[in-house]
Scaffold this motif. Sequence first.
Motif, PDB file in Angstrom:
ATOM      1  N   ALA A   1      10.066  -1.513  -8.697  1.00 62.69           N
ATOM      2  CA  ALA A   1      10.231  -0.109  -9.096  1.00 62.69           C
ATOM      3  C   ALA A   1      11.402   0.038 -10.069  1.00 62.69           C
ATOM      4  CB  ALA A   1      10.445   0.771  -7.864  1.00 62.69           C
ATOM      5  N   VAL A   2      12.511  -0.604  -9.754  1.00 63.12           N
ATOM      6  CA  VAL A   2      13.669  -0.566 -10.648  1.00 63.12           C
ATOM      7  C   VAL A   2      13.294  -1.162 -12.002  1.00 63.12           C
ATOM      8  CG1 VAL A   2      15.977  -1.540 -11.053  1.00 63.12           C
ATOM      9  CG2 VAL A   2      15.394  -0.572  -8.813  1.00 63.12           C
ATOM     10  N   GLY A   3      12.604  -2.289 -11.978  1.00 64.15           N
ATOM     11  CA  GLY A   3      12.191  -2.941 -13.221  1.00 64.15           C
ATOM     12  C   GLY A   3      11.303  -2.056 -14.067  1.00 64.15           C
ATOM     13  N   SER A   4      10.381  -1.352 -13.436  1.00 62.35           N
ATOM     14  CA  SER A   4       9.479  -0.499 -14.206  1.00 62.35           C
ATOM     15  C   SER A   4      10.212   0.691 -14.819  1.00 62.35           C
ATOM     16  CB  SER A   4       8.294  -0.032 -13.346  1.00 62.35           C
ATOM     17  OG  SER A   4       8.722   0.741 -12.261  1.00 62.35           O
ATOM     18  N   ILE A   5      11.127   1.269 -14.078  1.00 64.34           N
ATOM     19  CA  ILE A   5      11.892   2.394 -14.612  1.00 64.34           C
ATOM     20  C   ILE A   5      12.797   1.927 -15.751  1.00 64.34           C
ATOM     21  CG2 ILE A   5      13.694   4.083 -14.057  1.00 64.34           C
ATOM     22  CD1 ILE A   5      12.339   4.197 -11.204  1.00 64.34           C
ATOM     23  N   VAL A   6      13.444   0.796 -15.570  1.00 61.90           N
ATOM     24  CA  VAL A   6      14.302   0.244 -16.622  1.00 61.90           C
ATOM     25  C   VAL A   6      13.465  -0.111 -17.850  1.00 61.90           C
ATOM     26  CG1 VAL A   6      15.758  -1.730 -17.237  1.00 61.90           C
ATOM     27  CG2 VAL A   6      16.121  -0.539 -15.076  1.00 61.90           C
ATOM     28  N   ALA A   7      12.273  -0.642 -17.648  1.00 65.95           N
ATOM     29  CA  ALA A   7      11.403  -0.994 -18.777  1.00 65.95           C
ATOM     30  C   ALA A   7      11.072   0.235 -19.606  1.00 65.95           C
ATOM     31  CB  ALA A   7      10.124  -1.660 -18.275  1.00 65.95           C
ATOM     32  N   ILE A   8      10.813   1.346 -18.939  1.00 64.77           N
ATOM     33  CA  ILE A   8      10.512   2.588 -19.657  1.00 64.77           C
ATOM     34  C   ILE A   8      11.729   3.064 -20.441  1.00 64.77           C
ATOM     35  CG2 ILE A   8      10.070   5.062 -19.332  1.00 64.77           C
ATOM     36  CD1 ILE A   8       8.072   4.266 -17.149  1.00 64.77           C
ATOM     37  N   VAL A   9      12.874   3.085 -19.800  1.00 67.39           N
ATOM     38  CA  VAL A   9      14.092   3.539 -20.476  1.00 67.39           C
ATOM     39  C   VAL A   9      14.424   2.622 -21.652  1.00 67.39           C
ATOM     40  CG1 VAL A   9      16.580   3.898 -20.204  1.00 67.39           C
ATOM     41  CG2 VAL A   9      15.002   4.703 -18.431  1.00 67.39           C
ATOM     42  N   ALA A  10      14.354   1.316 -21.437  1.00 67.68           N
ATOM     43  CA  ALA A  10      14.665   0.360 -22.504  1.00 67.68           C
ATOM     44  C   ALA A  10      13.685   0.502 -23.663  1.00 67.68           C
ATOM     45  CB  ALA A  10      14.656  -1.059 -21.958  1.00 67.68           C
ATOM     46  N   ALA A  11      12.403   0.651 -23.359  1.00 69.33           N
ATOM     47  CA  ALA A  11      11.405   0.788 -24.419  1.00 69.33           C
ATOM     48  C   ALA A  11      11.619   2.068 -25.219  1.00 69.33           C
ATOM     49  CB  ALA A  11       9.998   0.763 -23.830  1.00 69.33           C
TER      50      ALA A  11
ATOM     51  N   ALA B   1       0.363   5.229 -21.297  1.00 66.72           N
ATOM     52  CA  ALA B   1       0.497   6.304 -22.288  1.00 66.72           C
ATOM     53  C   ALA B   1       1.682   6.048 -23.215  1.00 66.72           C
ATOM     54  CB  ALA B   1       0.654   7.654 -21.581  1.00 66.72           C
ATOM     55  N   LEU B   2       2.793   5.652 -22.646  1.00 67.54           N
ATOM     56  CA  LEU B   2       3.986   5.407 -23.451  1.00 67.54           C
ATOM     57  C   LEU B   2       3.791   4.221 -24.397  1.00 67.54           C
ATOM     58  CD1 LEU B   2       6.831   6.196 -24.183  1.00 67.54           C
ATOM     59  CD2 LEU B   2       7.649   4.843 -22.242  1.00 67.54           C
ATOM     60  N   ALA B   3       3.170   3.162 -23.912  1.00 66.20           N
ATOM     61  CA  ALA B   3       2.913   2.006 -24.783  1.00 66.20           C
ATOM     62  C   ALA B   3       2.039   2.425 -25.965  1.00 66.20           C
ATOM     63  CB  ALA B   3       2.250   0.877 -23.995  1.00 66.20           C
ATOM     64  N   GLY B   4       1.032   3.225 -25.702  1.00 65.09           N
ATOM     65  CA  GLY B   4       0.178   3.717 -26.784  1.00 65.09           C
ATOM     66  C   GLY B   4       0.946   4.560 -27.779  1.00 65.09           C
TER      67      GLY B   4
ATOM     68  N   ALA C   1       9.652  -6.690 -27.998  1.00 65.43           N
ATOM     69  CA  ALA C   1      10.255  -6.878 -26.671  1.00 65.43           C
ATOM     70  C   ALA C   1      10.155  -5.590 -25.848  1.00 65.43           C
ATOM     71  CB  ALA C   1      11.706  -7.323 -26.801  1.00 65.43           C
ATOM     72  N   GLY C   2      10.371  -4.451 -26.496  1.00 62.27           N
ATOM     73  CA  GLY C   2      10.246  -3.174 -25.784  1.00 62.27           C
ATOM     74  C   GLY C   2       8.831  -2.946 -25.287  1.00 62.27           C
ATOM     75  N   ILE C   3       7.855  -3.239 -26.138  1.00 58.82           N
ATOM     76  CA  ILE C   3       6.456  -3.084 -25.738  1.00 58.82           C
ATOM     77  C   ILE C   3       6.101  -4.076 -24.638  1.00 58.82           C
ATOM     78  CG2 ILE C   3       4.066  -3.330 -26.528  1.00 58.82           C
ATOM     79  CD1 ILE C   3       5.064  -2.207 -29.262  1.00 58.82           C
TER      80      ILE C   3
ATOM     81  N   GLU D   1       0.823  -1.214   0.000  1.00 53.00           N
ATOM     82  CA  GLU D   1       0.000   0.000   0.000  1.00 53.00           C
ATOM     83  C   GLU D   1       0.855   1.260   0.000  1.00 53.00           C
ATOM     84  OE1 GLU D   1      -2.885  -0.211   3.161  1.00 53.00           O
ATOM     85  OE2 GLU D   1      -3.515  -2.218   2.517  1.00 53.00           O
ATOM     86  N   ALA D   2       2.025   1.202   0.609  1.00 49.39           N
ATOM     87  CA  ALA D   2       2.912   2.366   0.644  1.00 49.39           C
ATOM     88  C   ALA D   2       3.419   2.731  -0.759  1.00 49.39           C
ATOM     89  CB  ALA D   2       4.093   2.108   1.579  1.00 49.39           C
ATOM     90  N   TRP D   3       3.386   1.792  -1.669  1.00 47.85           N
ATOM     91  CA  TRP D   3       3.841   2.030  -3.050  1.00 47.85           C
ATOM     92  C   TRP D   3       2.696   2.439  -3.972  1.00 47.85           C
ATOM     93  CZ3 TRP D   3       8.761   2.017  -5.006  1.00 47.85           C
ATOM     94  CH2 TRP D   3       9.765   1.567  -4.150  1.00 47.85           C
ATOM     95  N   SER D   4       1.501   2.682  -3.442  1.00 50.29           N
ATOM     96  CA  SER D   4       0.336   2.925  -4.293  1.00 50.29           C
ATOM     97  C   SER D   4       0.485   4.173  -5.172  1.00 50.29           C
ATOM     98  CB  SER D   4      -0.946   3.002  -3.467  1.00 50.29           C
ATOM     99  OG  SER D   4      -0.925   4.118  -2.622  1.00 50.29           O
ATOM    100  N   GLU D   5       1.031   5.245  -4.638  1.00 49.40           N
ATOM    101  CA  GLU D   5       1.191   6.452  -5.463  1.00 49.40           C
ATOM    102  C   GLU D   5       2.178   6.210  -6.607  1.00 49.40           C
ATOM    103  OE1 GLU D   5       1.626  10.258  -3.541  1.00 49.40           O
ATOM    104  OE2 GLU D   5       0.519   9.523  -1.802  1.00 49.40           O
ATOM    105  N   PHE D   6       3.248   5.504  -6.321  1.00 43.31           N
ATOM    106  CA  PHE D   6       4.206   5.152  -7.367  1.00 43.31           C
ATOM    107  C   PHE D   6       3.512   4.304  -8.427  1.00 43.31           C
ATOM    108  CE2 PHE D   6       7.255   2.243  -9.263  1.00 43.31           C
ATOM    109  CZ  PHE D   6       8.238   3.118  -9.716  1.00 43.31           C
ATOM    110  N   ASN D   7       2.735   3.315  -7.980  1.00 40.99           N
ATOM    111  CA  ASN D   7       2.045   2.430  -8.918  1.00 40.99           C
ATOM    112  C   ASN D   7       1.026   3.178  -9.771  1.00 40.99           C
ATOM    113  OD1 ASN D   7       3.462   0.075  -8.344  1.00 40.99           O
ATOM    114  ND2 ASN D   7       2.121  -0.458  -6.648  1.00 40.99           N
ATOM    115  N   VAL D   8       0.310   4.111  -9.177  1.00 41.24           N
ATOM    116  CA  VAL D   8      -0.642   4.916  -9.951  1.00 41.24           C
ATOM    117  C   VAL D   8       0.101   5.693 -11.042  1.00 41.24           C
ATOM    118  CG1 VAL D   8      -2.184   6.925  -9.852  1.00 41.24           C
ATOM    119  CG2 VAL D   8      -2.401   5.102  -8.150  1.00 41.24           C
ATOM    120  N   ALA D   9       1.200   6.304 -10.678  1.00 48.12           N
ATOM    121  CA  ALA D   9       1.991   7.058 -11.663  1.00 48.12           C
ATOM    122  C   ALA D   9       2.514   6.138 -12.762  1.00 48.12           C
ATOM    123  CB  ALA D   9       3.144   7.779 -10.969  1.00 48.12           C
ATOM    124  N   MET D  10       2.981   4.959 -12.388  1.00 48.34           N
ATOM    125  CA  MET D  10       3.534   4.028 -13.368  1.00 48.34           C
ATOM    126  C   MET D  10       2.459   3.485 -14.300  1.00 48.34           C
ATOM    127  SD  MET D  10       6.691   4.230 -13.070  1.00 48.34           S
ATOM    128  CE  MET D  10       6.994   3.045 -14.353  1.00 48.34           C
ATOM    129  N   VAL D  11       1.260   3.209 -13.788  1.00 50.84           N
ATOM    130  CA  VAL D  11       0.178   2.735 -14.652  1.00 50.84           C
ATOM    131  C   VAL D  11      -0.111   3.777 -15.724  1.00 50.84           C
ATOM    132  CG1 VAL D  11      -2.307   2.237 -14.738  1.00 50.84           C
ATOM    133  CG2 VAL D  11      -0.887   1.115 -13.035  1.00 50.84           C
TER     134      VAL D  11
END
Length: 162
Positions: free
Chosen positions: A139-149, A20-23, A48-50, A5-15
């Motif tokens: 969190a690291v995985g999501s940030i890396v996924a964005i950069v890699a994509a 948006a980026l995938a689109g 793979a990026g998507i 639950e403490a990560w909920s704001e981060f998760n909302v931002a990442m969703v």
Amino acid sequence: MEQIEAWSEFNVAMVGATAALAGLVIVAASVNIGDIIKEASLTSRLAAGISGLVLALIGSAIGLIPSVGAVPYGVAMILIALGAAVFQVQATRRIFENRHPANRMRWLKSAVGFVAPLAYLVGGALLTAGQPGGLAWFAVGSIVAIVAALLVSWIVLVEVLR
């Protein structure tokens, strides 16, 4: 688990960001899709990026499910990360099949796409074992996924216009 639950704001931002980026990546690729699909390595790298963005999107969305338990969250992320890694395995195969002299740094091109799924695998294993530090790996995985994509998408869109 309070830590989730403490990560909920981060998760909302990442969703929002990953959706948006995938689109945008899909729309940008669709403009030149006829040329992109002519080169198998570009098509598989873009896929793979998507898939990395989808991994980050799903991971963050699952983290927002009310009262999601650590073990189900961890197991789900392990399975989804393995699914995303399948796309990168295919991209790696295509990268190494391309024998064009300009296709250099094959190992680096391949490795970039494995970082996000690997981070999610580590995070899922830790979370399943009851270690809340797994959430930081997500969190690291999501940030890396964005950069890699972004990196792969840019490369594909530039390569197709050469």
